[in-house]
Motif scaffolding. Structure first.
Motif, PDB file in Angstrom:
ATOM      1  N   SER A  72      -0.640  84.498  21.981  1.00  0.00           N
ATOM      2  CA  SER A  72       0.018  83.502  21.136  1.00  0.00           C
ATOM      3  C   SER A  72      -0.026  83.866  19.333  1.00  0.00           C
ATOM      4  CB  SER A  72      -0.672  82.025  21.192  1.00  0.00           C
ATOM      5  OG  SER A  72      -2.108  82.212  20.915  1.00  0.00           O
ATOM      6  N   ASN A  92       5.585  86.135  26.557  1.00  0.00           N
ATOM      7  CA  ASN A  92       4.126  85.824  25.908  1.00  0.00           C
ATOM      8  C   ASN A  92       4.136  84.171  25.312  1.00  0.00           C
ATOM      9  OD1 ASN A  92       1.797  87.874  25.830  1.00  0.00           O
ATOM     10  ND2 ASN A  92       3.530  88.712  25.382  1.00  0.00           N
ATOM     11  N   HIS A  93       3.358  83.959  24.504  1.00  0.00           N
ATOM     12  CA  HIS A  93       3.305  82.583  24.137  1.00  0.00           C
ATOM     13  C   HIS A  93       3.658  82.435  22.370  1.00  0.00           C
ATOM     14  CE1 HIS A  93       0.691  81.323  27.680  1.00  0.00           C
ATOM     15  NE2 HIS A  93       1.700  81.450  28.260  1.00  0.00           N
ATOM     16  N   ASN A 113       9.684  84.161  24.665  1.00  0.00           N
ATOM     17  CA  ASN A 113       8.723  83.371  23.971  1.00  0.00           C
ATOM     18  C   ASN A 113       8.926  82.112  23.589  1.00  0.00           C
ATOM     19  OD1 ASN A 113       6.145  85.496  23.524  1.00  0.00           O
ATOM     20  ND2 ASN A 113       8.206  86.639  23.346  1.00  0.00           N
ATOM     21  N   ASN A 137      14.382  82.603  23.718  1.00  0.00           N
ATOM     22  CA  ASN A 137      13.448  81.991  22.822  1.00  0.00           C
ATOM     23  C   ASN A 137      14.024  80.392  22.520  1.00  0.00           C
ATOM     24  OD1 ASN A 137      11.351  83.576  21.902  1.00  0.00           O
ATOM     25  ND2 ASN A 137      12.645  85.078  22.001  1.00  0.00           N
TER      26      ASN A 137
END
Length: 385
Positions: A72, A92-93, A113, A137
């Motif tokens: 993150s 991912n975050h 993301n 995104n």
């Protein structure tokens, strides 16, 4: 005594210090959560449920795959890896691109993301970056400043939330993907700098029209996708420029707006001898014969046959009624393309018809002449007799 102490110190040298002296170094070990190449320059740490950067990475790593984890925040964590060329942070975050990314990067992938904004400082010092993937995104705004990303060739901003085409994009771009957004308009000057753009993906947006001259500066364009938009085909003033541009651009257009064909563009007119023709590349679809031969736009009234085309050195005007013949030629390619060739009949046909009529007219006159000669010979023999 000193010699004995020196011998004891030599015997007590740790193995790690010896490795450092020989050039191996502790950093050469592969992190337990990753897999590495023999040289430890290519490291794969994907799909390991990582929440932070793994310890023990080789400082001279060239390729690092951190995709499909739970990262993150990586701010300033990657700055020491000054030899890094390819970095994959996909899925991912991350809420933003990591700060202080190495300036040695060639490829950066951060798709999948939670990034909402691309700020000017995110790419301000990426002078060597060639490919940037920020697809899938939540991007609503991307800010590019002049003289940044001078070597960027491919930019993927698809599957985001843009409603206008970003401005100030690097003029070095060759591939730009803005598909699957909510684009409504092209702001003035947004594309004027992209003279090197070769592939432009604009399908699956919310366009209804584009402003006059929006695509005129795309001199190197070879492919553009315009399908799955909401073009106002019933309003000729709204799509007039776009329809005219599609007919004259040398680029291949997929998803032709307000057109019966899926593929159009590639405008070129060739003259060879007495035959004039223009070729249109069709998609690998089984189209009805009428669709193959009809070149009219929807809503256009059919033309009636007019005067025969006059001979001349110039190619025929596609809007001028002419006596034409359509032929469909099958071309064996990997995509099984079909090419429709439009040919205009020249004076050859008329001359051929004239020749046939002349040959038919000669037959009775020759027969009559022979008969008259025979009668004259018979009459002459009777007189002499």
């Amino acid at each position: 005594m000193k010699r004995r102490c020196a011998l004891k110190m030599r015997d007590c040298i740790p193995l790690s210090c010896l490795l450092l002296f020989l050039g191996g170094g502790i950093d050469a070990a592969c992190p337990p959560a990753c897999s590495c190449s023999d040289s430890h320059r290519e490291v794969d740490c994907s799909s390991r449920s990582l929440r932070r950067l793994p310890a023990g990475l080789e400082l001279k790593v060239h390729t690092l795959n951190l995709s499909c984890n739970r990262l993150s925040n990586l701010d300033h964590s990657l700055a020491p890896y000054t030899h890094l060329r390819t970095l994959d942070l996909s899925h991912n975050h991350l809420g933003h691109l990591p700060a202080s990314l190495p300036r040695s990067l060639w490829e950066l992938r951060a798709s999948g993301n939670r990034i909402q904004f691309l700020e000017k400082n995110d790419t301000a010092y990426q002078w060597n970056l060639r490919e940037l993937d920020l697809s899938h995104n939540r991007l609503e705004r991307a800010v590019f400043i002049n003289n940044t990303l001078p070597g960027l060739q491919a930019l993927n901003l698809s599957h985001n939330h843009f409603w206008t085409v970003p401005t100030n994009m690097p003029p070095s771009l060759e591939v730009l993907d803005l598909s699957h957004n909510s684009l409504l308009q092209v702001l003035p000057g947004s594309l004027d700098r992209l003279a090197s753009l070769a592939r432009f993906y604009l399908h699956a947006n919310r366009f209804s029209a584009v402003r006059e001259g929006a695509f005129d500066g795309l001199d190197s364009l070879r492919l553009i996708t315009l399908g799955d938009n909401q073009w106002m085909c019933k309003d000729p003033h709204s799509v007039g420029y776009l329809q005219a541009w599609v007919t004259r651009t040398p680029a291949r257009v997929l998803g032709c707006p307000c057109h019966i064909r899926f593929t159009c563009g590639e405008a070129h007119l060739t003259r060879t001898g007495g035959w004039h023709f223009a070729s249109y590349t069709l998609p690998p679809l089984l189209l009805p014969e009428k669709a193959l031969t009809d070149t009219r736009h929807p809503g256009e009234t059919p033309r009636t046959a007019g005067k025969p085309q006059e001979d001349g050195p110039s190619a025929p005007d596609m809007d001028t009624p002419t006596d034409v013949a359509f032929t469909v030629e099958e071309v064996v390619t990997s995509s099984t393309r079909r090419t429709t060739t439009l040919r205009t009949r020249s004076v050859k046909r008329a001359s051929h018809g004239l020749g046939r009529n002349t040959s038919r007219g000669l037959v009775p006159w020759a027969t009559l002449a022979i008969c008259l000669n025979i009668l004259l010979l018979i009459a002459n023999d009777l007189l002499n007799y």
